[in-house]
Enzyme design. Structure first.
Site, PDB file in Angstrom:
ATOM      1  CG  ASP A 221      37.417 103.720  12.517  1.00  0.00           C
ATOM      2  OD1 ASP A 221      37.346 103.548  11.299  1.00  0.00           O
ATOM      3  OD2 ASP A 221      37.074 104.764  13.101  1.00  0.00           O
ATOM      4  CG  LEU A 302      31.944 111.007   5.315  1.00  0.00           C
ATOM      5  CD1 LEU A 302      31.674 112.465   5.602  1.00  0.00           C
ATOM      6  CD2 LEU A 302      31.974 110.755   3.821  1.00  0.00           C
ATOM      7  NE  ARG A 303      38.545 107.023  11.357  1.00  0.00           N
ATOM      8  CZ  ARG A 303      39.619 107.664  11.783  1.00  0.00           C
ATOM      9  NH1 ARG A 303      39.525 108.906  12.174  1.00  0.00           N
ATOM     10  NH2 ARG A 303      40.789 107.070  11.830  1.00  0.00           N
ATOM     11  N   GLY A 304      36.952 106.365   5.815  1.00  0.00           N
ATOM     12  CA  GLY A 304      37.574 105.589   4.757  1.00  0.00           C
ATOM     13  C   GLY A 304      37.879 106.462   3.546  1.00  0.00           C
ATOM     14  CB  THR A 307      41.935 107.147   5.288  1.00  0.00           C
ATOM     15  OG1 THR A 307      41.303 107.494   6.505  1.00  0.00           O
ATOM     16  CG2 THR A 307      43.318 106.632   5.555  1.00  0.00           C
TER      17      THR A 307
END
Lengths: 365, 603
Positions: A221, A302-304, A307
């Site tokens: 991740d 929310l990282r996806g 990014t």
């Protein structure tokens, strides 16, 4: 030793090939130029995106043996334009905005600036904890009895790249250190009576072969982009790969000269994209599409989305586009999302295929 | 006359010429005088350059290097001890029992091969040493045990000293002298047959007569040959090219050099036979037939017509084109045992090629020692020596009355690594009329496997499917008594919910893998599914579901074995293909054969 020799055929000596002379000093190993890499477009694009926007959070390259994973990453290092840094700062702080946590630049002393190559630090397997986070300076402790901090690899990698080959074989306790630092951008040292913090913000670049061990999900991740590389299947591409490699090995200097113009052009592209990055507009429609895509794939957190957005913007900057469009999102979606999918036991398709399917569905609507 | 021994000597000579450039050699042989003799030869050829041995289980401090504590304490300044990788710079590093090399060690060796340097970041010292090494991997593996692919892929040569008698290595005069008059080529091809060694080899390079003709495009030729032999990694043709260049010396690379390079480098890497020769050839065919066959092969695998250089007119040389020669030379040199495997159609791409000695899982309590690391001795076992070593350099800095001043940061705990334990999941079809008999066989096989489980430290589980669903009859265990009790009450009969059975096996396999184990799935069925995942009947839906479940199983990348208990050619074969499984038709399975097949799948 007994009478064994390398002779046969009626005592006629077997061919003894001229040994390659071995020099005594280690010469700086010549690096294969980035522009000369054949194929592997996805990997090259991901590396360029990370070079344009370091906040994307690094690149993980997974793939078969002999697909040039390490070659590409080392090549990128040689390509990067130099940066400005505070003279003498072991953490290479930006003279315009030194890190708040920097023990060197925090004193308020007048700062001189110097030009340095962007650090690309190798984290070799077998590295010990003390070298990674930094520890008491052994030399000074032994010779002068002084207690001084010697910065480790994380300090050297600040504002640059930290490269881990065979990242899936990294020891667990080193992975734990990395996870913490990669998330916070600050390395906290509490050992051997030392207590200090220093900036350690770097682009994590890892490569590995998934057949040799799985990567921990937490570490997975931390990488912004993940790309898969495979051996080229068609013969003309393979011929081109071997031909380029062979030409490089036989005459590294000549090969470099032949690709100097292309290297310069790539470097210009990176610099131009960096300059343009802030001006690239991200329309609400693109944000919505990104959200829809992540929803369709069920990525965690929310990282996806973040990014995906950043990578699409960097790609638009590389392309010279003024706004982020669907095409940019679709192009970076596999790299930004494929390692964030939850495993679905009933879906036998690979994660790359699942992303491709979601992209087709979302952008068709 | 090329015998395996002369080939081995040839490899030694080439390797000694440029150990780092060629990466090294995998020597498959048991320990013995032949292997020793070969190593002696290599040592002689290396002359003054180093030949170091890497004992199994060598730690990072010796392999990579680290703080030389006695010298450091004696001199009062940090002294870096060089590791074996740096010591072997310019020469070779011999790795005995290479098939047991851990992924961690092989990654370190691979890094040195790639970079030609070794980076030390240990014990408070950072340094970079040249490490232009070649590797000699002594492979003593049996059966499926092989050296790590990641390492073997980087080495140019693979030789097998297995069938060589000591006599062959001793009497060079017994062989006929070279038939080549000029002696200009390093490798004189001859058509002679004879000597006992020929029986073991049986793969002579067919005679050809236009050596010396430079090949226009050696790169394309080698890549085409590699593709025809199913070699995926570009390192194969690249290394072959280096070898061909070395053989050709200063001159242009000619067909003979390419053919020998293909023979030495590409042939042992073959994963399939050239397209038109999927069936095993008759080993006794005449050389003329062989040449004809091979000419056909070559034409079947020609590169696309747009491949530039090939369109240029070639010298009017008699005989086959260089591509054909190179391919036929490589094909003829494929080792006999590999040939048998390839011709048998066995899947060369097993999902897990790491071997039984796979990635070891760190375990705080049990396992074999794998070095020490800083840590709390309350959560691990204190490594006293490592702790004292860690404390030693700092003694001057730490005032105090104690003879040895140890701080908390010095404490080192043992790092233990446990080899993953194999869990064989037997997934048995308990449906229909034949169920009773088949179940009895499966039960017998499970009991046989359990009887060996203690020695192998393996576990066995049994999933049975019948009627509307699947059930875990026997959770993973190595307890024979418990297995007997649980198996006794297993009923049979009803429909065939194959998909449910495979799903249950896959779920269990995932659980085993998550727990650090290594699952192996053995499916025992005739493949005639008639109950879908939903529990409803209907052959078509049931079959579709079963194939989807099989593909999901394949996605897990665990070894799967499908034992077909029905008439061969029904559903089970398609199932095995979908699951990328090894397929064994076993219409009249008995418990012993079953257990043996399952062992094979897990090995």
């Amino acid at each position: 030793m007994d009478s064994v020799t390398a002779r046969h055929r009626d005592g006629e000596p077997d061919t003894v090939f001229e040994p390659t002379p071995v020099a005594s000093a280690p010469p700086p190993a010549p690096v294969f130029p980035f522009s000369a890499i054949v194929g592997q477009d996805a990997m090259r694009e991901a590396l360029l995106i990370a070079a344009v926007d370091p906040l994307i959070g690094g690149v993980l390259v997974l793939g078969d043996r002999g697909t040039g994973k390490s070659t590409a990453i080392r090549a990128l290092a040689a390509l990067l334009p130099p940066m400005r840094a505070v003279a003498g700062c072991p953490y290479a702080c930006d003279p315009e905005a030194p890190a708040a946590a920097c023990p060197h630049c925090a004193g308020g002393a007048p700062r001189r600036a110097e030009t340095r190559a962007v650090p690309v630090v190798d984290l070799p397997l077998g590295a010990t904890e003390d070298r990674v986070v930094g520890a008491l300076d052994l030399e000074r402790a032994l010779t002068r009895g002084e207690r001084a901090f010697e910065p480790g690899l994380l300090a050297r990698a600040n504002r640059g790249f930290l490269y881990i080959d065979e990242v899936n074989l990294l020891e667990d306790h080193i992975v734990d250190l990395l996870l913490d630092v990669a998330a916070s951008g600050i390395n906290t040292v509490e050992r051997e009576g030392l207590s200090l913090r220093h900036p350690a913000r770097f682009v994590l670049v890892g490569s590995g072969n998934p057949e040799e061990g799985e990567l921990r999900p937490q570490l997975l991740d931390r990488f912004g982009l993940a790309c898969e590389v495979a051996t080229p299947a068609d013969i003309p591409t393979r011929v081109a790969v071997v031909r380029a490699r062979d030409a490089f090995e036989r005459d590294p200097a000549g090969f470099h000269a032949a690709h100097a113009a292309a290297e310069r052009a790539t470097r210009e592209t990176i610099l131009a994209a960096r300059a343009r990055l802030g001006a690239v507009a991200v329309p609400d429609a693109a944000l919505e599409q990104a959200a829809r895509l992540c929803l369709a794939l069920g990525t965690d957190g929310l990282r996806g989305e973040l990014t995906l957005m950043r990578a699409a913007r960097a790609l638009a900057a590389l392309d010279g586009a003024a706004t982020v469009g669907d095409a940019h999102l679709a192009r970076v979606a596999p790299a930004a999302l494929r390692h964030r999918l939850r495993r679905n036991p009933l879906d036998e398709a690979g994660s790359t295929a699942r992303v491709a399917r979601a992209v087709a569905e979302v952008f068709a609507a | 006359m090329e015998t395996p021994w002369t080939t081995a000597l040839r490899v030694a000579a080439l390797l000694a010429a440029d150990p780092h450039g060629f990466g090294g050699v995998v020597v498959r042989a048991g320990a013995g005088p032949v292997r020793d003799r070969w190593l002696d030869t290599l040592r002689t050829l290396l002359d003054a350059r180093p030949l170091r041995r890497l004992p199994p289980g060598t730690g990072d401090d010796r392999l990579i290097g680290g703080l030389d504590l006695p010298a450091t304490l004696a001199l009062g300044r940090p002294v870096l001890g060089r590791g074996l990788l740096a010591e072997a710079d310019g020469g070779v590093l011999v790795v005995p029992m290479a098939e047991r090399t851990s992924p961690a060690t092989s990654a370190r060796l691979a890094a040195a091969l790639d970079a030609g340097t070794v980076a030390v970041e240990r014990d408070g010292i950072g340094a970079r040493h040249p490490a232009r090494i070649g590797l000699v991997l002594l492979d003593e593996g049996e059966g499926d045990e092989t050296v790590p692919e990641a390492l073997a892929d980087r080495l140019a040569f693979r030789i097998d000293l297995g069938g060589i008698g000591l006599g062959e290595t001793r009497a060079p005069g017994a062989r006929a002298s070279s038939s080549r008059a000029d002696g200009s080529s390093a490798f004189p091809p001859t058509a002679e047959r004879g000597g006992s060694a020929a029986a073991g080899a049986g793969h002579d390079v067919p005679p050809y007569d236009h050596e010396g003709t430079p090949v226009r495009d050696p790169v394309a030729t080698l890549c085409t040959t590699a593709a025809a032999l199913g070699i995926a990694s570009p390192r194969g043709p690249l290394l072959a090219l280096r070898v061909a260049r070395r053989i050709a010396g200063a001159g242009a690379v000619d067909a003979a050099a390419l053919a020998e390079a293909a023979r030495l480098v590409l042939a042992p890497r073959a994963t399939c036979l050239p397209a038109s020769e999927a069936t095993a050839p008759d080993p006794d065919e005449t050389p003329q037939d062989a040449a004809d066959d091979e000419a056909r092969d070559g034409s079947a695998t020609e590169p696309p017509p747009d491949d530039g250089p090939r369109d240029e007119p070639r010298d009017a040389s008699p005989g086959p084109a260089p591509e054909d020669l190179v391919l036929s030379a490589a094909r003829a040199a494929i080792p006999a045992d590999l040939l048998a495997t390839l011709a048998g159609g066995a899947s060369g791409k097993a999902a897990a090629r790491a071997g039984r000695f796979g990635a070891g899982a760190p375990d705080p309590r049990r396992g074999r020692p794998a070095g020490a690391r800083a840590g709390d001795p309350r959560r691990g076992r204190l490594d006293l020596v490592a702790t004292l070593r860690a404390a030693a350099p700092w003694q001057r800095l730490r005032p105090g009355p104690q003879p040895v001043r140890v701080r908390a940061s010095d404490l080192r705990v043992r790092r233990l690594v446990r080899a993953p334990e194999t869990t064989t999941i037997v997934c048995v079809d308990a449906s229909g009329s034949a169920a009773r008999e088949r179940l009895a066989e499966a039960k017998g096989a499970v009991e046989l496997m359990l009887a060996e489980a203690y020695a192998r430290r393996d576990r066995v589980a049994l999933v049975a499917f019948r009627g509307a669903g699947a059930a875990l009859v026997l959770p993973p265990t190595r307890a024979l008594a418990r297995a007997r009790r649980d198996l006794a009450g297993l009923p049979g009969g009803g429909g065939t919910p194959l998909a449910a059975g495979l799903d249950a096996a896959a779920a269990l396999a995932r659980g085993v893998a998550r727990g650090g184990g290594r699952p192996v799935v053995v499916v025992l069925t005739d493949g005639r599914a008639n109950v879908a995942r939903s529990g409803a009947g209907g052959r078509a839906a049931a079959r579709a579901d079963a194939e989807a479940a099989a593909r999901a199983l394949a996605a897990l990348a665990v070894p799967v074995l499908v034992l077909d208990t029905g008439a061969a050619g029904e559903g089970a074969r398609a199932l095995a293909e979908a699951a990328r499984a090894r397929y064994v038709p076993l219409p009249r399975a008995d418990a012993g054969a079953l257990a043996a097949a399952a062992r094979g799948a897990g090995a």
